[in-house]
Scaffold this motif. Structure first.
Motif, mmCIF file in Angstrom:
data_model
loop_
_atom_site.group_PDB
_atom_site.id
_atom_site.type_symbol
_atom_site.label_atom_id
_atom_site.label_comp_id
_atom_site.label_asym_id
_atom_site.label_seq_id
_atom_site.Cartn_x
_atom_site.Cartn_y
_atom_site.Cartn_z
ATOM 1 N N GLY A 98 -1.277 19.205 5.297
ATOM 2 C CA GLY A 98 -1.962 18.359 4.328
ATOM 3 C C GLY A 98 -1.289 17.024 4.095
ATOM 4 O O GLY A 98 -1.628 16.309 3.138
ATOM 5 N N LEU A 99 -0.357 16.646 4.975
ATOM 6 C CA LEU A 99 0.426 15.433 4.744
ATOM 7 C C LEU A 99 -0.441 14.179 4.732
ATOM 8 O O LEU A 99 -0.252 13.286 3.905
ATOM 9 N N HIS A 100 -1.419 14.119 5.640
ATOM 10 C CA HIS A 100 -2.260 12.930 5.690
ATOM 11 C C HIS A 100 -3.212 12.877 4.495
ATOM 12 O O HIS A 100 -3.479 11.796 3.956
ATOM 13 N N LEU A 101 -3.716 14.016 4.094
ATOM 14 C CA LEU A 101 -4.565 14.046 2.903
ATOM 15 C C LEU A 101 -3.768 13.668 1.666
ATOM 16 O O LEU A 101 -4.253 12.942 0.788
ATOM 17 N N ASP A 102 -2.544 14.150 1.595
ATOM 18 C CA ASP A 102 -1.669 13.789 0.481
ATOM 19 C C ASP A 102 -1.410 12.278 0.476
ATOM 20 O O ASP A 102 -1.438 11.638 -0.577
ATOM 21 N N GLY A 103 -1.184 11.725 1.669
ATOM 22 C CA GLY A 103 -0.964 10.286 1.763
ATOM 23 C C GLY A 103 -2.187 9.492 1.354
ATOM 24 O O GLY A 103 -2.080 8.441 0.717
ATOM 25 N N LEU A 104 -3.364 10.004 1.724
ATOM 26 C CA LEU A 104 -4.609 9.339 1.319
ATOM 27 C C LEU A 104 -4.734 9.304 -0.197
ATOM 28 O O LEU A 104 -5.068 8.263 -0.783
ATOM 29 N N ALA A 105 -4.459 10.438 -0.843
ATOM 30 C CA ALA A 105 -4.562 10.498 -2.303
ATOM 31 C C ALA A 105 -3.549 9.564 -2.957
ATOM 32 O O ALA A 105 -3.872 8.844 -3.912
ATOM 33 N N ASP A 106 -2.315 9.556 -2.449
ATOM 34 C CA ASP A 106 -1.288 8.681 -3.011
ATOM 35 C C ASP A 106 -1.658 7.211 -2.843
ATOM 36 O O ASP A 106 -1.474 6.396 -3.747
ATOM 37 N N THR A 107 -2.163 6.880 -1.655
ATOM 38 C CA THR A 107 -2.553 5.490 -1.405
ATOM 39 C C THR A 107 -3.689 5.076 -2.330
ATOM 40 O O THR A 107 -3.695 3.959 -2.870
ATOM 41 N N ALA A 108 -4.664 5.971 -2.527
ATOM 42 C CA ALA A 108 -5.775 5.668 -3.428
ATOM 43 C C ALA A 108 -5.279 5.450 -4.846
ATOM 44 O O ALA A 108 -5.721 4.526 -5.546
ATOM 45 N N ASP A 109 -4.340 6.279 -5.296
ATOM 46 C CA ASP A 109 -3.807 6.118 -6.646
ATOM 47 C C ASP A 109 -3.006 4.823 -6.767
ATOM 48 O O ASP A 109 -3.082 4.136 -7.796
ATOM 49 N N GLY A 110 -2.248 4.494 -5.728
ATOM 50 C CA GLY A 110 -1.472 3.259 -5.763
ATOM 51 C C GLY A 110 -2.358 2.033 -5.780
ATOM 52 O O GLY A 110 -2.152 1.104 -6.579
ATOM 53 N N LEU A 111 -3.376 2.024 -4.928
ATOM 54 C CA LEU A 111 -4.288 0.884 -4.876
ATOM 55 C C LEU A 111 -5.146 0.809 -6.136
ATOM 56 O O LEU A 111 -5.414 -0.276 -6.658
ATOM 57 N N GLY A 112 -5.578 1.969 -6.605
ATOM 58 C CA GLY A 112 -6.453 1.990 -7.772
ATOM 59 C C GLY A 112 -5.753 1.687 -9.081
ATOM 60 O O GLY A 112 -6.410 1.358 -10.069
ATOM 61 N N SER A 113 -4.427 1.761 -9.097
ATOM 62 C CA SER A 113 -3.689 1.530 -10.340
ATOM 63 C C SER A 113 -3.776 0.088 -10.808
ATOM 64 O O SER A 113 -3.670 -0.192 -12.003
ATOM 65 N N GLY A 114 -3.935 -0.841 -9.857
ATOM 66 C CA GLY A 114 -3.950 -2.254 -10.215
ATOM 67 C C GLY A 114 -2.590 -2.794 -10.608
ATOM 68 O O GLY A 114 -2.483 -3.928 -11.089
#
Length: 277
Positions: A98-114
């Protein structure tokens, strides 16, 4: 968010040597960092990382063939396209822990944080998952399953082709993201280990080889599928490039999480192409 830590050099990682890395070193690096298959990494340095990232699509092909095999087996046993699609989507997740899925979620949270880059990177390293990560994971997984269901519904062979091409091009996106000129956002982790290691010409050569291989596979189905597979490769590279540039602007470079996000974005884009009849 980051329930799985970014890959780090093992404590007993071999000391870099003066000799250049071999193809075997590169393949071991690719499979050792991008899959959970039992591979011993003999070298963990940027030279080995360069060859490893050039070999990344090979690791993707193996993952994709595993996904296609399980989906095809379930169809052979009488399962419907939906169950075959779910199984095919599950295989890459299992083979990467699940490493890539985890990375996707982290990236989305980082980008979405503003938030500014430093704060966004700190958010990405936290152990919880935020709303942007949850929403992105749900939508991406639903899209992947829906697209593969359409492909398997048309024929088991087309579904198998879609699974193999999507996994391969997902790792091609990592090869392109590791090209020279793309900086690392942090001094540690997989991003720092492979950022900028691949010569641009080498990355383009690998992309061309993957495109030719995809066209050859599509030719087995007919002229239309030659264009469809090539378009899938082109679209995945384009979608991943858009995300890569946005991440570099926001974070100042790439991280292991960004690489994971790129892989899942590329895989999803490829599967959508195969769902469009």
């Amino acid at each position: 968010m980051s329930t799985t830590p970014e890959p780090e050099p093992p404590a007993d990682a071999p000391t870099p040597t003066a000799s250049g890395p071999t193809l075997s070193d590169g393949l071991r690096f690719a499979f050792g960092t991008l899959t959970v298959l039992p591979v011993t990494v003999h070298r963990w340095d940027r030279a080995a990382g360069r060859v490893g990232m050039l070999c990344a699509p090979v690791a993707g092909l193996v993952v994709g063939l595993g996904a296609a095999s399980l989906g095809g087996l379930l169809l052979l046993l009488g399962a419907g396209p939906l169950l075959a699609a779910v199984a095919s989507v599950a295989v890459p997740a299992v083979l990467t822990r699940g490493l890539h899925l985890d990375g996707l979620a982290d990236t989305a949270d980082g980008l979405g944080s503003g938030k500014p880059a430093e704060d966004a990177l700190r958010i990405m390293k936290q152990s919880d998952i935020g709303p942007f990560g949850v929403i992105t994971l749900v939508l991406v997984l639903l899209t992947q399953v829906a697209a593969l269901t359409e492909a398997y519904g048309e024929s088991w062979a087309l579904g198998a082709l879609a699974a193999a091409v999507s996994a391969t091009t997902a790792r091609l996106a990592l090869t392109l993201a590791a090209r020279a000129g793309v900086p690392a956002a942090r001094p540690e982790g997989l991003g720092a280990a492979v950022a900028g290691v691949v010569p641009v010409r080498g990355a383009l050569l690998v992309a061309g080889l993957v495109g030719c291989a995809a066209a050859g596979a599509g030719a087995l189905f007919g002229p239309y599928d030659i264009g469809r597979t090539v378009f899938a490769v082109v679209l995945t590279c384009g979608a991943a490039e858009v995300l890569l540039r946005h991440a570099v602007r926001r974070f100042g470079g790439v991280t292991g999480d960004v690489f994971g996000g790129l892989a899942e974005t590329a895989a999803t884009a490829a599967l959508v192409v195969f769902a469009l009849g």
